[in-house]
Write an enzyme that holds these catalytic residues in place. Structure first.
Site, short mmCIF file in Angstrom:
data_model
loop_
_atom_site.label_atom_id
_atom_site.label_comp_id
_atom_site.label_asym_id
_atom_site.label_seq_id
_atom_site.Cartn_x
_atom_site.Cartn_y
_atom_site.Cartn_z
N GLU A 140 0.80 -1.22 0.00
CA GLU A 140 0.00 0.00 0.00
C GLU A 140 0.84 1.28 0.00
O GLU A 140 0.50 2.25 -0.69
CB GLU A 140 -0.94 0.01 1.22
CG GLU A 140 -2.14 -0.90 1.11
CD GLU A 140 -1.88 -2.30 1.65
OE1 GLU A 140 -2.85 -2.98 2.00
OE2 GLU A 140 -0.69 -2.71 1.72
N VAL A 141 1.91 1.32 0.79
CA VAL A 141 2.70 2.56 0.88
C VAL A 141 3.25 2.95 -0.49
O VAL A 141 3.38 4.15 -0.80
CB VAL A 141 3.83 2.40 1.92
CG1 VAL A 141 4.78 3.59 1.88
CG2 VAL A 141 3.23 2.27 3.32
#
Length: 248
Positions: A140-141
């Protein structure tokens, strides 16, 4: 018995006392849009409420288990629509907790991609069987978002240092590394469903009250201090005497 839910997003099949729940968006790697998330939560709750079901297998159709949240919905989930954002977050939170809150045991049969919310779903189950094709992680990051609703499960499963490495680097790991980290129980070559069904069959033969009490106690003692955990175990130890005396 087979049943296909509305829009074919979810499939359920009962094999005796085992219910197989299959996410069915194979063209999207079973990405969790709002409709699938709601249907999956409803299906798990329905299985838990069904007296004829004693164990659940969770899997995904096509070439992957689950690619996590459907990012195409994010354009509609903006700060200007705070109500929709909060409702979606609440739904995701309830789904990610569902398997562990169920009285009945759940085993995940995982192949291919299990990332983000899909990774959270898998390790949220009581046991996990994976194919050697597994690609597991939290990227996600890298997409400028945060794995907020799956972070709790990962930290509890791995510990802070290993969890932060996985979240901050966004690296996908394979089946052998996932097993070495304690994230999965078994690695198989090919389809993991038969091995998951073998586990579910053992569960289904157990006295259901004993299985329910064992699962509940395991999650309770995980978060309790030693003295409180032993007291909880003492209470269940006394209760379980009635399971055998009933002739079950």
């Amino acid at each position: 018995m087979s049943d296909v839910s509305d829009e074919n997003l979810l499939l359920t099949e009962d094999r005796g006392a085992i219910r197989i729940v299959t996410m069915n968006r194979p063209d999207k790697l079973n990405a969790l849009n709002t409709a699938l998330t709601q249907q999956l939560l409803d299906a798990l709750l329905a299985a838990d409420a069904d007296d004829d079901i004693r164990a659940v297998v969770l899997t995904g159709a096509g070439r992957g288990f689950c690619a996590g949240a459907d990012l195409s919905e994010f354009k509609h989930l903006t700060p200007a629509r705070s109500g929709a954002v909060e409702a979606r977050a609440d739904l995701t939170c309830r789904l990610q907790m569902a398997a562990q809150k169920m009285a009945k045991p759940v085993v995940a049969a995982v192949h291919g991609a299990a990332v983000g919310g899909g990774a959270g779903l898998a390790i949220g189950c009581d046991m996990v069987v994976v194919s050697d094709t597994l690609k597991f992680g939290y990227p996600e990051v890298k997409h400028s978002i945060v794995p907020a609703l799956v972070m709790t499960g990962l930290v509890r499963a791995l510990g802070r240092k290993q969890a932060f490495e996985m979240i901050s680097l966004g690296r996908l790991i394979g089946a052998d590394e996932a097993r070495a980290l304690g994230l999965v129980n078994r690695v198989v070559s090919g389809d993991p469903l038969p091995a998951a069904l073998e586990i579910a069959e053992v569960w289904a033969r157990a006295e259901p009250r004993a299985m329910r009490a064992a699962k509940s106690l395991m999650y309770r003692v995980e978060d309790l201090p030693l003295d409180a955990a032993m007291l909880a175990g003492r209470d269940v130890n006394a209760l379980m005497r009635s399971f055998r005396e009933s002739g079950a």
